[in-house]
Design an enzyme around this catalytic site. Structure first.
Site, short mmCIF file in Angstrom:
data_model
loop_
_atom_site.label_atom_id
_atom_site.label_comp_id
_atom_site.label_asym_id
_atom_site.label_seq_id
_atom_site.Cartn_x
_atom_site.Cartn_y
_atom_site.Cartn_z
N ARG A 1 -10.07 -0.24 -0.11
CA ARG A 1 -10.07 0.95 -0.72
C ARG A 1 -11.15 1.49 -1.42
O ARG A 1 -11.98 0.68 -1.89
CB ARG A 1 -8.61 0.74 -1.77
CG ARG A 1 -7.39 0.11 -1.32
CD ARG A 1 -6.35 0.20 -2.19
NE ARG A 1 -4.83 -0.26 -1.93
CZ ARG A 1 -4.71 -1.71 -1.84
NH1 ARG A 1 -5.73 -2.68 -2.23
NH2 ARG A 1 -3.59 -2.09 -1.30
N LYS B 1 -4.92 -3.73 -6.15
CA LYS B 1 -4.05 -3.20 -7.05
C LYS B 1 -3.29 -4.42 -7.99
O LYS B 1 -3.26 -5.51 -7.47
CB LYS B 1 -2.80 -2.63 -6.28
CG LYS B 1 -3.31 -1.25 -5.65
CD LYS B 1 -2.31 -0.50 -4.88
CE LYS B 1 -2.65 0.89 -4.31
NZ LYS B 1 -1.63 1.81 -3.72
N HIS C 1 -9.75 6.12 3.15
CA HIS C 1 -8.46 5.25 3.67
C HIS C 1 -8.27 5.45 5.05
O HIS C 1 -7.63 4.47 5.68
CB HIS C 1 -7.35 6.13 3.05
CG HIS C 1 -6.35 5.06 2.35
ND1 HIS C 1 -6.47 4.40 1.42
CD2 HIS C 1 -5.22 4.89 2.69
CE1 HIS C 1 -5.56 3.64 1.04
NE2 HIS C 1 -4.69 3.81 2.14
N ARG D 1 -9.95 2.33 6.46
CA ARG D 1 -8.98 1.11 6.08
C ARG D 1 -8.06 1.25 7.14
O ARG D 1 -7.62 0.07 7.57
CB ARG D 1 -8.50 1.38 4.82
CG ARG D 1 -7.40 0.39 4.29
CD ARG D 1 -7.03 0.66 2.96
NE ARG D 1 -5.66 0.12 2.44
CZ ARG D 1 -5.58 -1.13 1.85
NH1 ARG D 1 -6.55 -1.96 1.85
NH2 ARG D 1 -4.24 -1.83 1.55
N HIS E 1 -1.53 -5.88 1.09
CA HIS E 1 -0.25 -5.43 0.88
C HIS E 1 0.72 -6.55 0.23
O HIS E 1 0.74 -7.83 0.75
CB HIS E 1 0.44 -5.10 2.13
CG HIS E 1 -0.31 -3.84 2.77
ND1 HIS E 1 -0.16 -3.39 4.02
CD2 HIS E 1 -0.97 -2.85 2.23
CE1 HIS E 1 -0.64 -2.18 4.20
NE2 HIS E 1 -1.24 -1.89 3.02
N TYR F 1 2.13 -0.32 11.22
CA TYR F 1 1.32 -0.72 12.33
C TYR F 1 2.05 -1.35 13.36
O TYR F 1 1.46 -1.54 14.67
CB TYR F 1 0.35 -1.55 11.90
CG TYR F 1 -0.61 -0.99 10.86
CD1 TYR F 1 -1.59 0.18 11.07
CD2 TYR F 1 -0.52 -1.03 9.52
CE1 TYR F 1 -2.38 0.77 9.88
CE2 TYR F 1 -1.10 -0.80 8.36
CZ TYR F 1 -2.18 0.31 8.72
OH TYR F 1 -3.10 0.68 7.65
#
Length: 322
Positions: free
Chosen positions: A157, A181, A265, A268, A291, A300
Site C-alpha cells: 500500500r 493496517k 493500489h 497492488r 488481508h 480474485y
C-alpha cells in the site's frame, strides 16, 4: 450539550482505536467522519450516541440511500457504528447494541482493476527511459524504478511504502518486513528485479538524494548529515519524507507510458491478479497482501476460474467427451 456529550464518546472511542487497536490514521479519520455524520443525525432527533435506538440506525442508513450514497459507502458507515457500539458495550456504557440484526447493504462485487502484464512492464521501465539531465534527476529515476518494483513485487500500500525503513529491508535474504493496517507486521518476498533495483538505488541514488543541497539547520549542524541519517527507505531530495501525493503522481506518470492512468493500489491489485493467473493459491496471496480475512482476498477467485476449468478438463477422467 448533546454535541459535547457525543464528542466525549467519540473522543474516547478514537483513543481506543489509536492506542489499543493501533489503527492507521486514515482509518481513524474515516471512522471519525462516519460517526460524526450519525451523531449529527441523532442530534436532530435530540438523542445521544449511547441512547441511539435500532430504528435510528435503520433510518440513518435509509437516509443515506435516499441521498444516492452507494452500497459500499453505506456498508462502511454501518461497520464504523458496529465498532463504536461494540466498544461501548465492552466499557459497559450501554446495555444494548442498536446495530444488532441490521444486515449490511448488498454490495456488488466490484472486480479490482489491474494492469495487463505488458502494461506493467512498460510502467516499471518508464523511470529508466526518462531523460536525465543531472545527477539528481538520475537518482530520482532510480528511486522511482525501485519503488515501482517494490510496489509490484510485494503488493504494498502507499502508506507502507512511505513508512518503509532501511532496517526493514533484508536484501540478502530477498524479503522485507512490512507494517500494514493495525500495525500488523508481515514478511514480503522480493524478486530478483526488485532486489537489483533496490541495490542500485541504495548504492548510488539514495546517497545523492540524502545529500541534497548543503546548508545549516537551526542547531548549527549540517543539514546534509541530518538527511543522511534518515531511517526511511525511500526519501525525497534532502532526505525529506515522501508524501502520498508525490507517490501517486509518480505512479500516474509512469503508467501513462502504457496508456493507462494507474494508481498505487492498481499496482497492488496487479501483483495479486498476476499471481492468481499463474496458479498461486488464495492463502498465499492473502499472506502477501496482508488481508486479515480470506473473504477479502476471494475477490480474485474469478481470475482462477479459467485455470481451474483447464486443469479439470486435463486431469479429470470424466471431463472429456467420449
Amino acid at each position: 450539550m448533546a454535541s459535547e456529550a457525543n464528542s466525549r464518546v467519540l473522543s474516547s472511542f478514537l483513543d481506543y482505536l489509536r492506542i489499543e487497536k493501533g489503527l492507521a490514521p486514515l482509518t481513524i479519520s474515516a471512522y471519525t467522519t462516519d460517526i460524526c455524520q450519525f451523531s449529527e443525525f441523532l442530534e436532530k432527533r435530540k438523542r445521544l450516541l449511547p441512547t441511539a435506538r435500532h430504528i435510528d440506525v435503520r433510518d440513518f442508513l435509509q437516509q443515506l440511500f435516499s441521498y444516492q450514497v452507494d452500497g459500499r459507502s453505506v456498508g462502511r458507515k454501518l461497520s464504523a457504528l458496529r465498532h463504536l457500539y461494540r466498544h461501548l458495550l465492552l466499557d459497559k456504557k450501554l446495555d444494548h447494541d442498536p446495530t444488532l440484526n441490521i444486515e449490511s447493504p448488498r454490495q456488488w462485487k466490484i472486480l479490482p482493476k489491474a494492469l495487463a502484464r505488458d502494461e506493467m512492464e512498460a510502467t516499471l521501465d518508464a523511470p529508466s527511459a526518462r531523460p536525465c539531465a543531472s545527477e539528481n534527476s538520475a537518482a530520482l529515476a532510480s528511486r522511482d524504478r525501485a519503488m515501482l518494483e517494490v510496489f509490484y513485487a510485494g503488493a504494498l500500500r502507499v502508506s507502507e511504502v512511505v513508512s518503509a525503513k532501511l532496517e526493514d529491508l533484508k536484501l540478502d535474504a530477498g524479503y522485507m518486513l512490512v507494517r500494514g493496517k493495525g500495525d500488523k507486521e508481515r514478511v514480503v518476498p522480493l524478486g530478483k528485479s526488485a532486489q537489483d533495483a533496490l541495490t542500485e538505488y541504495l548504492k548510488q541514488s539514495r546517497p545523492t538524494l540524502a545529500a541534497g543541497k548543503p546548508g545549516k539547520t537551526s542547531a548549527g549542524t549540517s543539514a546534509t548529515a541530518s538527511a543522511a541519517s534518515s531511517p526511511l527507505l525511500f526519501i525525497a531530495r534532502g532526505g525529506r519524507k515522501l508524501t502520498r501525493q508525490r507517490i501517486w503522481q509518480m505512479v500516474r506518470a509512469a503508467s501513462a507510458v502504457s496508456g493507462r492512468a494507474a494508481s498505487p493500489h492498481m499496482l497492488r491489485h496487479s501483483c495479486a491478479t498476476h499471481m492468481v493467473e499463474n496458479g498461486a493459491d488464495l492463502r498465499t496471496v492473502q499472506t502477501i497482501l496482508g488481508h486479515a480475512d480470506i473473504s477479502t482476498t476471494q475477490v480474485y477467485t474469478h481470475l482462477a476460474l479459467d485455470r481451474l476449468r483447464t486443469v479439470y478438463q486435463k486431469h479429470h477422467p470424466r471431463a472429456k467427451a467420449r
